[in-house]
Design a protein around this motif. Structure first.
Motif, short mmCIF file in Angstrom:
data_model
loop_
_atom_site.label_atom_id
_atom_site.label_comp_id
_atom_site.label_asym_id
_atom_site.label_seq_id
_atom_site.Cartn_x
_atom_site.Cartn_y
_atom_site.Cartn_z
N GLN A 78 49.72 31.06 45.88
CA GLN A 78 48.84 30.93 44.72
C GLN A 78 47.92 29.72 44.85
OE1 GLN A 78 51.77 30.84 41.62
NE2 GLN A 78 51.83 33.07 41.40
N THR A 130 50.25 37.92 51.24
CA THR A 130 49.32 38.64 50.38
C THR A 130 49.90 40.00 49.99
OG1 THR A 130 47.42 37.55 51.39
CG2 THR A 130 47.00 39.61 50.21
N GLU A 134 50.95 40.29 46.06
CA GLU A 134 50.03 41.14 45.32
C GLU A 134 50.62 42.52 45.10
OE1 GLU A 134 46.17 41.36 46.96
OE2 GLU A 134 45.59 39.36 46.29
N SER A 136 50.69 45.10 47.04
CA SER A 136 49.75 46.15 47.40
C SER A 136 50.37 47.28 48.21
CB SER A 136 48.59 45.54 48.21
OG SER A 136 49.08 44.89 49.36
N SER A 145 52.72 48.16 40.59
CA SER A 145 52.45 46.73 40.53
C SER A 145 51.24 46.51 39.64
CB SER A 145 52.17 46.17 41.93
OG SER A 145 50.90 46.58 42.37
N SER A 147 48.48 45.35 40.22
CA SER A 147 47.19 45.60 40.84
C SER A 147 46.91 47.08 41.01
CB SER A 147 47.16 44.92 42.22
OG SER A 147 48.19 45.41 43.05
N SER A 253 48.83 32.85 38.25
CA SER A 253 49.48 34.06 38.75
C SER A 253 48.70 35.31 38.35
CB SER A 253 50.92 34.15 38.21
OG SER A 253 51.68 33.05 38.66
N CYS A 256 45.74 35.95 40.52
CA CYS A 256 46.09 36.47 41.84
C CYS A 256 46.40 37.96 41.82
CB CYS A 256 47.30 35.72 42.40
SG CYS A 256 46.99 33.98 42.77
N GLU A 257 46.48 38.55 40.64
CA GLU A 257 46.81 39.97 40.56
C GLU A 257 45.62 40.87 40.90
OE1 GLU A 257 49.65 41.30 40.25
OE2 GLU A 257 50.80 39.49 39.83
N GLY A 258 44.42 40.33 40.92
CA GLY A 258 43.27 41.16 41.29
C GLY A 258 42.00 40.73 40.59
#
Length: 288
Positions: A78, A130, A134, A136, A145, A147, A253, A256-258
Motif C-alpha cells: 500500500q 499486486t 488486489e 485480481s 473481490s 475490484s 486500502s 488500492c482496490e481500483g
C-alpha cells in the motif's frame, strides 16, 4: 508441548526470498480457490499455507506469524503503490528500485509512515503482491473481490432499484446518515417519554440500517460504472483532512482496490461525506 509452542511463537524467523515467493503464490492460490475471510485468509487456507512452507522449505511457522507477515507485506504494498504512479519515473519496474533523494524520502515518509520499510528494502515480488492484495486472480462465488465488476454473491438486491447516473444521489445518502432519522413526529407528542424514546431508538436503528444498505449498494454500482484518477491525487486530498488511524489506513486500502474507488473519493465533497464513505466501504471490504 506447551513450552515448545511458546518457544516457537516467540522465536525470530527469517523470511528468505524463496520462502516469501512460495508464501505469496500459495496465498494467491488459496484465495482463488476458497476466497477470503475479511481482508485475510480463512483458517483452513492458513493451515494449507503452513504445510506448503514446511514441505517446500522446511520453514516452520505459526498462523499468527504468517498473518503478521501477510499484513506487513500488504502495508508495504500500500505504501509502494502510490510511488509507482508518481510522475518523473521515480520507480523503475525493470529493477524494482525507487529513485528518491534523502530529502524526498523524508518528506514522503512524513506523509506515509508505512513507507519507511521501502527505503531500506524494496517490495518483494511486486506482481505477486499486486495479484494477492488486489484479489485480481479470484473468480467465482468464493473469489469475489472488491475490484470485481460483478456484484458480490449475496449482496443486497436493493442495488437494482437505484438510479445513480451521478453523485448527487450518493451524496444525499451520505448526508442522510447524520440527519433526518432523529426528528420526532408531531403525532407522537402525547406518548409517554420512556415509550417515545424506545420507539424513536428502534425507528432510528431501522432507518440507519436501511440507509446503510442503500448507500452500500449505490456506492458499489457507482464504483462499477466509473474509472478513477491517480492514487497520488487521492492521497493528497486525504492528507489535507488530517485523519488519524484507523481511518487513514482504511482510506489507503480503499484506494488500492481500483481506479473506480478513487474516482468516487475525489468527487465526494465534505469531510462528513468522505468519512461516511470510508467507514461504509471499509466495513464492506473487511478493512474496518
Amino acid at each position: 508441548m506447551r513450552v515448545m509452542e511458546q518457544a516457537s511463537e516467540n522465536s525470530r524467523l527469517t523470511w528468505r526470498l524463496e520462502v516469501v515467493k512460495t508464501f505469496l503464490e500459495t496465498c494467491i492460490q488459496e484465495v482463488s480457490l476458497n476466497g477470503r475471510q475479511g481482508s485475510s485468509l480463512k483458517p483452513d487456507s492458513w493451515n494449507k499455507v503452513k504445510v506448503v512452507l514446511q514441505t517446500s522449505h522446511d520453514f516452520i511457522v505459526t498462523q499468527k506469524k504468517m498473518k503478521n507477515h501477510y499484513d506487513y507485506l500488504k502495508e508495504k504494498y500500500q505504501a509502494w503503490l502510490p510511488i509507482t504512479k508518481k510522475t518523473g519515473n521515480i520507480y523503475d519496474p525493470a529493477t524494482n528500485t525507487i529513485r528518491m533523494s534523502n530529502e524526498e524520502w523524508d518528506e514522503y515518509i512524513k506523509a506515509h509512515p508505512k513507507a519507511k520499510t521501502l527505503r531500506s528494502a524494496p517490495l518483494p515480488f511486486p506482481e505477486l503482491c499486486t495479484t494477492l492484495f488486489e484479489g485480481s486472480t479470484a473468480t467465482g462465488i468464493h473469489g469475489w473481490s472488491p475490484s470485481c465488476t460483478t456484484p458480490r454473491p449475496g449482496a443486497s438486491s436493493v442495488a437494482t432499484n437505484i438510479d445513480i447516473d451521478s453523485l448527487d444521489d450518493i451524496e444525499d445518502l451520505l448526508g442522510d446518515k447524520n440527519d433526518g432519522a432523529s426528528k420526532d413526529s408531531p403525532s407522537q407528542s402525547s406518548i409517554p417519554i420512556e415509550k417515545k424514546n424506545l420507539g424513536k431508538k428502534r425507528k432510528n436503528a431501522s432507518s440507519r440500517l436501511e440507509i446503510d444498505e442503500k448507500m452500500s449498494a449505490a456506492l458499489e454500482l457507482l464504483i462499477n460504472k466509473n474509472n478513477g484518477p491517480d492514487v497520488e491525487e487521492c492521497i493528497e486530498k486525504l492528507d489535507k483532512l488530517g485523519w488519524e488511524e484507523p481511518l487513514y489506513s482504511a482510506a489507503l486500502s480503499i484506494f488500492c482496490e481500483g481506479d473506480s474507488y478513487t474516482k468516487t473519493w475525489m468527487k465526494l465533497r465534505g469531510v462528513d461525506k468522505l468519512e461516511n464513505y470510508v467507514r461504509t466501504m471499509g466495513k464492506k471490504l473487511g478493512i474496518l
